[in-house]
Write an enzyme that holds these catalytic residues in place. Structure first.
Site, PDB file in Angstrom:
ATOM      1  N   HIS A  37       0.806  -1.161   0.026  1.00  0.00           N
ATOM      2  CA  HIS A  37      -0.022  -0.182   0.029  1.00  0.00           C
ATOM      3  C   HIS A  37       0.809   1.453   0.046  1.00  0.00           C
ATOM      4  CE1 HIS A  37      -3.128  -2.618   2.019  1.00  0.00           C
ATOM      5  NE2 HIS A  37      -3.501  -2.737   0.750  1.00  0.00           N
ATOM      6  N   HIS A  38       2.175   1.141  -0.501  1.00  0.00           N
ATOM      7  CA  HIS A  38       3.007   2.347  -0.283  1.00  0.00           C
ATOM      8  C   HIS A  38       2.536   3.331  -1.329  1.00  0.00           C
ATOM      9  CE1 HIS A  38       4.969   0.559  -3.883  1.00  0.00           C
ATOM     10  NE2 HIS A  38       5.525   1.487  -3.999  1.00  0.00           N
ATOM     11  N   ARG A  39       1.944   2.841  -2.564  1.00  0.00           N
ATOM     12  CA  ARG A  39       1.118   3.815  -3.241  1.00  0.00           C
ATOM     13  C   ARG A  39      -0.239   3.124  -3.701  1.00  0.00           C
ATOM     14  NH1 ARG A  39       5.104   6.888  -3.551  1.00  0.00           N
ATOM     15  NH2 ARG A  39       6.899   6.744  -5.004  1.00  0.00           N
TER      16      ARG A  39
ATOM     17  N   LYS B 298      -2.771  -2.342  -7.891  1.00  0.00           N
ATOM     18  CA  LYS B 298      -2.956  -2.678  -9.324  1.00  0.00           C
ATOM     19  C   LYS B 298      -2.292  -4.214  -9.709  1.00  0.00           C
ATOM     20  CE  LYS B 298      -4.102  -1.187 -13.481  1.00  0.00           C
ATOM     21  NZ  LYS B 298      -4.929  -2.364 -13.600  1.00  0.00           N
TER      22      LYS B 298
ATOM     23  N   LYS C 256       7.597  -4.582 -10.161  1.00  0.00           N
ATOM     24  CA  LYS C 256       7.375  -4.233 -11.388  1.00  0.00           C
ATOM     25  C   LYS C 256       6.986  -2.697 -11.502  1.00  0.00           C
ATOM     26  CE  LYS C 256       5.222  -7.438 -13.737  1.00  0.00           C
ATOM     27  NZ  LYS C 256       4.367  -8.386 -14.226  1.00  0.00           N
TER      28      LYS C 256
ATOM     29  N   LYS D  87      -2.808  -8.700  -7.047  1.00  0.00           N
ATOM     30  CA  LYS D  87      -3.106  -9.608  -7.814  1.00  0.00           C
ATOM     31  C   LYS D  87      -4.514 -10.449  -7.394  1.00  0.00           C
ATOM     32  CE  LYS D  87      -1.340 -11.397 -11.797  1.00  0.00           C
ATOM     33  NZ  LYS D  87      -0.600 -10.718 -12.695  1.00  0.00           N
TER      34      LYS D  87
ATOM     35  N   SER E 149      -2.057   0.007 -18.853  1.00  0.00           N
ATOM     36  CA  SER E 149      -3.200   0.118 -17.937  1.00  0.00           C
ATOM     37  C   SER E 149      -3.028   1.396 -17.065  1.00  0.00           C
ATOM     38  CB  SER E 149      -3.031  -0.957 -16.823  1.00  0.00           C
ATOM     39  OG  SER E 149      -3.549  -2.250 -17.332  1.00  0.00           O
TER      40      SER E 149
HETATM   41  P1  NAD Z   1      -3.458 -16.183 -21.940  1.00  0.00           P
HETATM   42  O1  NAD Z   1      -4.421 -17.007 -20.931  1.00  0.00           O
HETATM   43  O2  NAD Z   1      -3.938 -15.040 -22.783  1.00  0.00           O
HETATM   44  O3  NAD Z   1      -2.709 -17.171 -22.595  1.00  0.00           O
HETATM   45  C1  NAD Z   1      -1.733 -17.816 -22.090  1.00  0.00           C
HETATM   46  C2  NAD Z   1      -1.678 -19.131 -23.223  1.00  0.00           C
HETATM   47  O4  NAD Z   1      -0.390 -20.163 -22.533  1.00  0.00           O
HETATM   48  C3  NAD Z   1      -2.777 -20.031 -23.416  1.00  0.00           C
HETATM   49  O5  NAD Z   1      -3.099 -19.970 -24.946  1.00  0.00           O
HETATM   50  C4  NAD Z   1      -2.339 -21.206 -23.120  1.00  0.00           C
HETATM   51  O6  NAD Z   1      -3.253 -22.333 -23.764  1.00  0.00           O
HETATM   52  C5  NAD Z   1      -0.810 -21.440 -23.302  1.00  0.00           C
HETATM   53  N1  NAD Z   1      -0.181 -22.261 -22.427  1.00  0.00           N
HETATM   54  C6  NAD Z   1      -0.554 -22.797 -21.074  1.00  0.00           C
HETATM   55  N2  NAD Z   1       0.479 -23.602 -20.467  1.00  0.00           N
HETATM   56  C7  NAD Z   1       1.159 -24.046 -21.484  1.00  0.00           C
HETATM   57  C8  NAD Z   1       2.167 -24.823 -21.608  1.00  0.00           C
HETATM   58  N3  NAD Z   1       2.787 -25.685 -20.684  1.00  0.00           N
HETATM   59  N4  NAD Z   1       2.782 -24.681 -22.960  1.00  0.00           N
HETATM   60  C9  NAD Z   1       2.686 -24.122 -24.039  1.00  0.00           C
HETATM   61  N5  NAD Z   1       1.486 -23.033 -23.913  1.00  0.00           N
HETATM   62  C10 NAD Z   1       0.990 -23.118 -22.647  1.00  0.00           C
HETATM   63  O7  NAD Z   1      -2.361 -15.378 -20.851  1.00  0.00           O
HETATM   64  P2  NAD Z   1      -1.690 -14.164 -20.828  1.00  0.00           P
HETATM   65  O8  NAD Z   1      -2.525 -13.066 -20.504  1.00  0.00           O
HETATM   66  O9  NAD Z   1      -0.977 -14.193 -22.063  1.00  0.00           O
HETATM   67  O10 NAD Z   1      -0.465 -14.353 -19.840  1.00  0.00           O
HETATM   68  C11 NAD Z   1       0.493 -15.352 -19.966  1.00  0.00           C
HETATM   69  C12 NAD Z   1       1.506 -14.671 -18.955  1.00  0.00           C
HETATM   70  O11 NAD Z   1       1.916 -13.560 -19.054  1.00  0.00           O
HETATM   71  C13 NAD Z   1       1.129 -15.253 -17.507  1.00  0.00           C
HETATM   72  O12 NAD Z   1       2.399 -15.504 -16.632  1.00  0.00           O
HETATM   73  C14 NAD Z   1       0.964 -13.716 -17.129  1.00  0.00           C
HETATM   74  O13 NAD Z   1       0.778 -13.644 -15.501  1.00  0.00           O
HETATM   75  C15 NAD Z   1       1.737 -12.815 -17.656  1.00  0.00           C
HETATM   76  N6  NAD Z   1       1.378 -11.383 -17.914  1.00  0.00           N
HETATM   77  C16 NAD Z   1       0.326 -11.114 -18.637  1.00  0.00           C
HETATM   78  C17 NAD Z   1      -0.192  -9.647 -18.876  1.00  0.00           C
HETATM   79  C18 NAD Z   1      -1.189  -9.193 -19.767  1.00  0.00           C
HETATM   80  O14 NAD Z   1      -1.339  -8.173 -20.025  1.00  0.00           O
HETATM   81  N7  NAD Z   1      -2.066 -10.388 -19.939  1.00  0.00           N
HETATM   82  C19 NAD Z   1       0.601  -8.643 -18.434  1.00  0.00           C
HETATM   83  C20 NAD Z   1       1.916  -9.130 -17.646  1.00  0.00           C
HETATM   84  C21 NAD Z   1       2.188 -10.485 -17.346  1.00  0.00           C
END
Ligand code: NAD
Length: 474
Positions: A68-70, A74, A98, A110, A366
């Site tokens: 909660h420092h900011r 998110k 991050k 989260k 965002s």
């Molecule tokens: P998503 O659900 O859109 O896509 C994830 C994809 O990975 C899916 O298509 C799934 O079928 C595939 N997958 C799962 N397990 C797998 C495996 N073992 N081998 C191959 N493919 C596999 O999710 P996303 O939003 O793209 O998020 C992916 C990662 O990025 C997560 O770690 C998330 O925390 C991180 N992330 C997402 C965002 C965002 O803006 N969406 C931002 C920062 C970080």
């Protein structure tokens, strides 16, 4: 017990270990570092939802506010049957570091809901999303100045729209209600550029890293993205846009791994055709070009220059790390390399671009969406026309001085004012460049062991200074 089995760290243990390693190198008091590391609040809920046959299903969910420092806090919301409270806390902690690293003025949070969105109907997903939002509202765990969720694994624009609409329904007289969540569709006050932000940020971050000639020479690579062979794991939001922007900027995508199998083609993959096939069939099987590998894990171990895990945490462990052939592992997902695997990759001279830097494009844009929702005006609204008029005056002056008149198409392209997406993309590029400079500088000038330690070091320094400036209440 098999004592020869490789050690597996949980994601939570990995984040804790990374924090401790960097914190030990700072001079902040232990109590303050303890406060920065601790998760401030966790809300664990169980709530009933009716399935499509009218049966009651009990759903477990979490929201962790790490710092909660900011304010607001998110962080994304994850829908998956595998989520745990511990994993949610680790992801929230990562969000704190991050945000600090890329200068986004939020605390980390989260959310997670334990069910499989891919095995349920849109109607069921809507009921779950709206009920989860209502539970967060009840405990004041969501709001434009309190805690602002976003998409993550298993969620996207549609879920964010349901969250915004539910929040608005329960707070109809409050101002700024759309700023309660980001990653919304454009029709519901989202921002152009958010959908592709994380993947674009991944490409920008990799390009920043590849631009440092000295670092590339050490890896035996030429600087720059052109011609680099890339394997991407995951063809969801982050993976598909990462692959798209990497290819657009000169890389050759040689491998894509997805659940159910992956494709490897040293000649380069036609991403458009492959994505279309994946959308139509829900799998890469039957794609017809390149080699198909039924076990997607094997794709990660094939020859390439850059491996981009963009699916989930703990994908590279002590078990497969010795077989990774890439020279750079670019962490597009959160926590794809566990703590034990990191040691092995580093001993083998593989450079890791850490998650808390590389996938920060999503939270950066965002932040822009949140600002847009609070100001109730697009970034282009007040300046695009003015920019066009100013440029037109300059062109007219140049035409007058040179005696040459531009063709109307040429003139239109020179004088066009920036669109809102141009503001977003350029501000994201600047953010990724400045943040890389800060971690690279800390890595080299403070003699830190690697880029991840440098990223944590910079983030911890900023969060500690913020706490010191606030003081401790009472
Ligand atoms: P998503 O659900 O859109 O896509 C994830 C994809 O990975 C899916 O298509 C799934 O079928 C595939 N997958 C799962 N397990 C797998 C495996 N073992 N081998 C191959 N493919 C596999 O999710 P996303 O939003 O793209 O998020 C992916 C990662 O990025 C997560 O770690 C998330 O925390 C991180 N992330 C997402 C965002 C965002 O803006 N969406 C931002 C920062 C970080």
């Amino acid at each position: 017990m098999d004592t020869t089995a490789p050690v597996r760290s949980s994601f939570f243990e990995s984040v804790s270990a990374y924090f401790d390693r960097a914190a030990d190198l700072t001079n902040f008091p232990p109590g303050l570092l303890d406060q920065v590391k601790s998760c401030n609040a966790v809300y664990r809920i169980k709530f009933p939802v009716k399935d499509d046959d009218g049966n009651i299903v009990v759903i477990e969910a979490y929201r962790a506010q790490h710092s909660h420092h900011r304010l607001p806090c998110k962080g994304g919301i994850r829908f998956s049957p595998h989520v745990t409270q511990e994993e949610t806390i680790a992801l929230a902690a990562l969000m704190t570091y991050k945000c600090a690293l890329v200068g986004v003025p939020f605390g980390g949070a989260k959310g997670a809901v334990k069910f499989d969105p891919r095995a349920t109907s849109p109607e069921f997903r809507e009921r779950v999303t709206r009920r989860y939002t209502a539970e967060l509202v009840k405990k004041n765990f969501i709001g434009p100045s309190i805690d602002v969720p976003a998409p993550d694994y298993g969620t996207g624009e549609q879920e964010m729209a349901w969250i915004a609409d539910t929040y608005r329904a329960l707070n109809f007289s409050a101002p700024d209600t759309y700023a309660c969540v980001t990653g919304k569709p454009l029709a519901l006050h989202g921002i152009p550029g958010r959908r592709e932000a994380t993947g674009l940020g991944v490409q920008l971050g990799i390009s920043e890293c590849l631009a440092r000639e000295e670092d590339m020479t050490e890896l035996g690579l030429a600087p720059g993205l052109t011609g680099k062979r890339v394997i991407v794991q995951g063809l969801g939001n982050v993976g598909s846009y990462s692959a798209h922007f990497l290819q657009k900027n000169g890389a050759v995508i040689v491998g894509i791994a997805e659940l159910g199998g992956g494709i490897y083609d040293p000649a380069g993959i036609d991403l458009r055709r492959l994505s279309h096939h994946f959308k139509e069939n829900g799998s890469l099987a039957g794609y017809g070009s390149g080699e198909f590998h039924e076990n997607p894990g094997t794709i990660l171990e094939l020859p390439c220059d850059i491996l981009v895990p963009a699916a989930l945490e703990n994908q590279i462990t002590a078990e497969n790390a010795p077989r990774i052939q890439a020279k750079i592992v670019a962490e597009a997902a959160n926590g794809p390399v566990d703590h034990e695997a990191e040691k092995i990759l580093q001993e083998r001279g593989i450079l890791i671009i850490p998650d808390l830097y590389l996938n920060a494009g999503g939270v950066t844009v965002s932040y822009f969406e949140w600002l847009r929702n609070l100001s109730h005006v697009g970034f282009d609204r007040m300046s695009t026309r003015l920019s066009e008029i100013t440029k037109t005056h300059i062109i007219e002056a140049v035409e007058h001085l040179t005696g040459r008149t531009l063709e109307s198409a040429e003139r239109a392209s020179v004088t066009a004012g920036p669109r809102e997406v141009d503001f977003v993309h350029t501000a994201l590029a600047e953010t990724m460049a400045v943040a890389y400079h800060s971690i690279h500088d800390a890595w080299k000038t403070k003699d830190l062991p690697d880029l991840r330690t440098a990223a944590y070091y910079v983030a911890i320094d900023r969060v500690c200074r913020s706490y010191q400036a606030h003081g401790i209440f009472p």
